[in-house]
Write a protein that holds these residues in place. Structure first.
Motif, PDB file in Angstrom:
ATOM      1  N   HIS A  35       0.834  -1.202   0.000  1.00 39.44           N
ATOM      2  CA  HIS A  35       0.000   0.000   0.000  1.00 39.44           C
ATOM      3  C   HIS A  35       0.868   1.250   0.000  1.00 39.44           C
ATOM      4  CE1 HIS A  35      -2.449   3.206   1.867  1.00 39.44           C
ATOM      5  NE2 HIS A  35      -3.405   2.679   1.125  1.00 39.44           N
ATOM      6  N   GLU A  36       1.890   1.263   0.819  1.00 36.52           N
ATOM      7  CA  GLU A  36       2.785   2.416   0.903  1.00 36.52           C
ATOM      8  C   GLU A  36       3.512   2.647  -0.420  1.00 36.52           C
ATOM      9  OE1 GLU A  36       4.622   5.728   2.582  1.00 36.52           O
ATOM     10  OE2 GLU A  36       2.851   4.590   3.173  1.00 36.52           O
ATOM     11  N   ARG A  37       3.990   1.590  -1.048  1.00 37.53           N
ATOM     12  CA  ARG A  37       4.680   1.725  -2.347  1.00 37.53           C
ATOM     13  C   ARG A  37       3.739   2.274  -3.407  1.00 37.53           C
ATOM     14  NH1 ARG A  37       9.926  -0.710  -4.136  1.00 37.53           N
ATOM     15  NH2 ARG A  37      10.863  -1.474  -2.234  1.00 37.53           N
ATOM     16  N   VAL A  38       2.518   1.747  -3.459  1.00 39.20           N
ATOM     17  CA  VAL A  38       1.557   2.220  -4.456  1.00 39.20           C
ATOM     18  C   VAL A  38       1.217   3.684  -4.202  1.00 39.20           C
ATOM     19  CG1 VAL A  38      -0.812   1.938  -5.322  1.00 39.20           C
ATOM     20  CG2 VAL A  38       0.633  -0.082  -4.960  1.00 39.20           C
ATOM     21  N   ARG A  39       1.064   4.065  -2.928  1.00 34.45           N
ATOM     22  CA  ARG A  39       0.792   5.472  -2.586  1.00 34.45           C
ATOM     23  C   ARG A  39       1.915   6.364  -3.103  1.00 34.45           C
ATOM     24  NH1 ARG A  39       2.433   9.061   0.786  1.00 34.45           N
ATOM     25  NH2 ARG A  39       3.765   7.657   1.973  1.00 34.45           N
ATOM     26  N   LYS A  40       3.158   5.948  -2.899  1.00 30.37           N
ATOM     27  CA  LYS A  40       4.302   6.742  -3.357  1.00 30.37           C
ATOM     28  C   LYS A  40       4.365   6.801  -4.888  1.00 30.37           C
ATOM     29  CE  LYS A  40       7.169   6.221   0.743  1.00 30.37           C
ATOM     30  NZ  LYS A  40       8.370   5.615   1.330  1.00 30.37           N
ATOM     31  N   LEU A  41       4.014   5.717  -5.548  1.00 34.64           N
ATOM     32  CA  LEU A  41       3.981   5.718  -7.018  1.00 34.64           C
ATOM     33  C   LEU A  41       2.939   6.712  -7.527  1.00 34.64           C
ATOM     34  CD1 LEU A  41       4.339   1.887  -7.652  1.00 34.64           C
ATOM     35  CD2 LEU A  41       5.980   3.652  -8.367  1.00 34.64           C
ATOM     36  N   ARG A  42       1.825   6.809  -6.816  1.00 34.82           N
ATOM     37  CA  ARG A  42       0.802   7.805  -7.181  1.00 34.82           C
ATOM     38  C   ARG A  42       1.317   9.226  -6.936  1.00 34.82           C
ATOM     39  NH1 ARG A  42      -4.179   5.401  -8.008  1.00 34.82           N
ATOM     40  NH2 ARG A  42      -4.450   3.375  -7.025  1.00 34.82           N
ATOM     41  N   GLU A  43       1.921   9.452  -5.790  1.00 28.20           N
ATOM     42  CA  GLU A  43       2.444  10.781  -5.457  1.00 28.20           C
ATOM     43  C   GLU A  43       3.479  11.255  -6.465  1.00 28.20           C
ATOM     44  OE1 GLU A  43       3.967  10.633  -1.478  1.00 28.20           O
ATOM     45  OE2 GLU A  43       1.976  10.791  -0.561  1.00 28.20           O
ATOM     46  N   ARG A  44       4.324  10.336  -6.940  1.00 29.91           N
ATOM     47  CA  ARG A  44       5.371  10.687  -7.904  1.00 29.91           C
ATOM     48  C   ARG A  44       4.838  10.800  -9.327  1.00 29.91           C
ATOM     49  NH1 ARG A  44       8.701   6.148  -5.974  1.00 29.91           N
ATOM     50  NH2 ARG A  44       8.940   5.648  -8.172  1.00 29.91           N
ATOM     51  N   GLY A  45       3.561  10.464  -9.531  1.00 34.32           N
ATOM     52  CA  GLY A  45       2.970  10.573 -10.855  1.00 34.32           C
ATOM     53  C   GLY A  45       3.234   9.387 -11.764  1.00 34.32           C
ATOM     54  N   VAL A  46       3.841   8.333 -11.235  1.00 34.31           N
ATOM     55  CA  VAL A  46       4.051   7.126 -12.038  1.00 34.31           C
ATOM     56  C   VAL A  46       2.685   6.513 -12.363  1.00 34.31           C
ATOM     57  CG1 VAL A  46       5.031   4.797 -12.077  1.00 34.31           C
ATOM     58  CG2 VAL A  46       6.341   6.693 -11.082  1.00 34.31           C
ATOM     59  N   ILE A  47       1.845   6.374 -11.349  1.00 30.31           N
ATOM     60  CA  ILE A  47       0.464   5.929 -11.542  1.00 30.31           C
ATOM     61  C   ILE A  47      -0.387   7.186 -11.612  1.00 30.31           C
ATOM     62  CG2 ILE A  47      -1.484   4.666 -10.564  1.00 30.31           C
ATOM     63  CD1 ILE A  47       0.572   2.851  -9.160  1.00 30.31           C
ATOM     64  N   ARG A  48      -0.924   7.458 -12.797  1.00 29.36           N
ATOM     65  CA  ARG A  48      -1.708   8.678 -12.991  1.00 29.36           C
ATOM     66  C   ARG A  48      -3.155   8.515 -12.585  1.00 29.36           C
ATOM     67  NH1 ARG A  48       0.206  10.573 -18.917  1.00 29.36           N
ATOM     68  NH2 ARG A  48      -0.734   8.570 -19.402  1.00 29.36           N
ATOM     69  N   ARG A  49      -3.709   7.327 -12.823  1.00 29.84           N
ATOM     70  CA  ARG A  49      -5.106   7.085 -12.460  1.00 29.84           C
ATOM     71  C   ARG A  49      -5.361   5.590 -12.473  1.00 29.84           C
ATOM     72  NH1 ARG A  49      -8.592   6.925 -17.483  1.00 29.84           N
ATOM     73  NH2 ARG A  49      -7.077   6.917 -19.166  1.00 29.84           N
ATOM     74  N   THR A  50      -6.445   5.196 -11.863  1.00 26.34           N
ATOM     75  CA  THR A  50      -6.887   3.806 -11.880  1.00 26.34           C
ATOM     76  C   THR A  50      -8.204   3.792 -12.632  1.00 26.34           C
ATOM     77  OG1 THR A  50      -5.852   3.437  -9.744  1.00 26.34           O
ATOM     78  CG2 THR A  50      -7.486   1.826 -10.440  1.00 26.34           C
ATOM     79  N   THR A  51      -8.334   2.847 -13.566  1.00 29.34           N
ATOM     80  CA  THR A  51      -9.513   2.853 -14.421  1.00 29.34           C
ATOM     81  C   THR A  51      -9.978   1.431 -14.703  1.00 29.34           C
ATOM     82  OG1 THR A  51     -10.384   3.731 -16.508  1.00 29.34           O
ATOM     83  CG2 THR A  51      -8.121   2.906 -16.534  1.00 29.34           C
ATOM     84  N   VAL A  52     -11.074   1.316 -15.432  1.00 21.25           N
ATOM     85  CA  VAL A  52     -11.631   0.035 -15.834  1.00 21.25           C
ATOM     86  C   VAL A  52     -11.546  -0.053 -17.348  1.00 21.25           C
ATOM     87  CG1 VAL A  52     -13.740  -1.345 -15.890  1.00 21.25           C
ATOM     88  CG2 VAL A  52     -13.202   0.009 -13.867  1.00 21.25           C
ATOM     89  N   ASP A  53     -11.163  -1.200 -17.884  1.00 22.12           N
ATOM     90  CA  ASP A  53     -11.072  -1.417 -19.325  1.00 22.12           C
ATOM     91  C   ASP A  53     -12.424  -1.920 -19.813  1.00 22.12           C
ATOM     92  OD1 ASP A  53     -10.097  -1.716 -21.896  1.00 22.12           O
ATOM     93  OD2 ASP A  53      -9.017  -3.568 -21.455  1.00 22.12           O
ATOM     94  N   VAL A  54     -13.154  -1.084 -20.547  1.00 19.16           N
ATOM     95  CA  VAL A  54     -14.499  -1.402 -21.009  1.00 19.16           C
ATOM     96  C   VAL A  54     -14.444  -1.789 -22.489  1.00 19.16           C
ATOM     97  CG1 VAL A  54     -16.819  -0.452 -21.370  1.00 19.16           C
ATOM     98  CG2 VAL A  54     -15.508   0.195 -19.340  1.00 19.16           C
ATOM     99  N   ASP A  55     -15.184  -2.815 -22.879  1.00 17.41           N
ATOM    100  CA  ASP A  55     -15.278  -3.207 -24.275  1.00 17.41           C
ATOM    101  C   ASP A  55     -16.146  -2.192 -25.014  1.00 17.41           C
ATOM    102  OD1 ASP A  55     -15.753  -4.335 -26.770  1.00 17.41           O
ATOM    103  OD2 ASP A  55     -16.515  -6.225 -25.987  1.00 17.41           O
ATOM    104  N   PRO A  56     -15.555  -1.394 -25.926  1.00 19.36           N
ATOM    105  CA  PRO A  56     -16.325  -0.344 -26.612  1.00 19.36           C
ATOM    106  C   PRO A  56     -17.549  -0.874 -27.363  1.00 19.36           C
ATOM    107  CG  PRO A  56     -13.985  -0.066 -27.010  1.00 19.36           C
ATOM    108  CD  PRO A  56     -14.153  -1.396 -26.334  1.00 19.36           C
ATOM    109  N   ALA A  57     -17.414  -2.012 -28.032  1.00 19.01           N
ATOM    110  CA  ALA A  57     -18.548  -2.555 -28.782  1.00 19.01           C
ATOM    111  C   ALA A  57     -19.703  -2.925 -27.843  1.00 19.01           C
ATOM    112  CB  ALA A  57     -18.108  -3.770 -29.594  1.00 19.01           C
ATOM    113  N   ALA A  58     -19.376  -3.407 -26.652  1.00 15.53           N
ATOM    114  CA  ALA A  58     -20.406  -3.821 -25.695  1.00 15.53           C
ATOM    115  C   ALA A  58     -21.231  -2.643 -25.194  1.00 15.53           C
ATOM    116  CB  ALA A  58     -19.770  -4.557 -24.519  1.00 15.53           C
ATOM    117  N   VAL A  59     -20.678  -1.442 -25.273  1.00 17.09           N
ATOM    118  CA  VAL A  59     -21.414  -0.253 -24.817  1.00 17.09           C
ATOM    119  C   VAL A  59     -21.836   0.635 -25.987  1.00 17.09           C
ATOM    120  CG1 VAL A  59     -20.437  -0.269 -22.489  1.00 17.09           C
ATOM    121  CG2 VAL A  59     -19.278   1.017 -24.297  1.00 17.09           C
ATOM    122  N   GLY A  60     -21.778   0.079 -27.195  1.00 11.36           N
ATOM    123  CA  GLY A  60     -22.345   0.775 -28.343  1.00 11.36           C
ATOM    124  C   GLY A  60     -21.465   1.784 -29.034  1.00 11.36           C
TER     125      GLY A  60
END
Length: 144
Positions: A35-60
């Motif tokens: 948790h601490e490592r991931v927090r630091k990766l976020r603070e340093r901008g290595v991890i910019r955001r967390t998202t979900v990979d959605v199938d474009p065709a499935a949502v039209g």
């Protein structure tokens, strides 16, 4: 970034919903240390955001096109105009015969045509060259 950070990021690119305990087990750390490592990766901008990979065709929105945008002026200051077109997923100032490259997703080719019309409304745009994607073999996460 050290090897553990790289391993954590690779794991998160595969599945960002993993618990810190599962992530930690994969890289040999406790859940707290992970948790601490991931927090630091976020603070340093290595991890910019967390998202979900959605199938474009499935949502039209199964029509994918890459559009090269020609211009007679420097387009480097026009990011907000491109961002204002909701169907554009990415926009890049590029070197070469065109000025900007955009990635567009729509529900139909008629909607793609409407996006092209709106691109022409952006100040400085003098032309477009659209390439419609028929099939995608694969998309890769960043190599780490």
């Amino acid at each position: 970034m050290d090897d553990i950070d790289r391993a954590l990021v690779r794991c998160l690119q595969e599945d960002a919903g993993q618990s810190y305990a599962v992530l930690g087990a994969a890289v040999g750390l406790s859940a707290g240390a992970t948790h601490e490592r991931v927090r630091k990766l976020r603070e340093r901008g290595v991890i910019r955001r967390t998202t979900v990979d959605v199938d474009p065709a499935a949502v039209g929105i199964g029509v994918l096109a890459y559009v090269m945008v020609d211009s007679n002026v420097w387009m480097g200051d026009s990011g907000a105009a491109f961002e204002g077109i909701a169907e554009i997923q990415e926009a890049h100032v590029i070197a070469g015969s065109a000025s900007v490259l955009v990635k567009v997703r729509t529900a139909s080719t008629e909607q793609l045509q409407d996006v092209l019309r709106r691109l022409y409304a952006i100040e400085g745009v003098s032309g477009t060259h659209a390439t419609v994607v028929l099939d995608t073999f694969f998309e890769r996460p960043l190599p780490l």
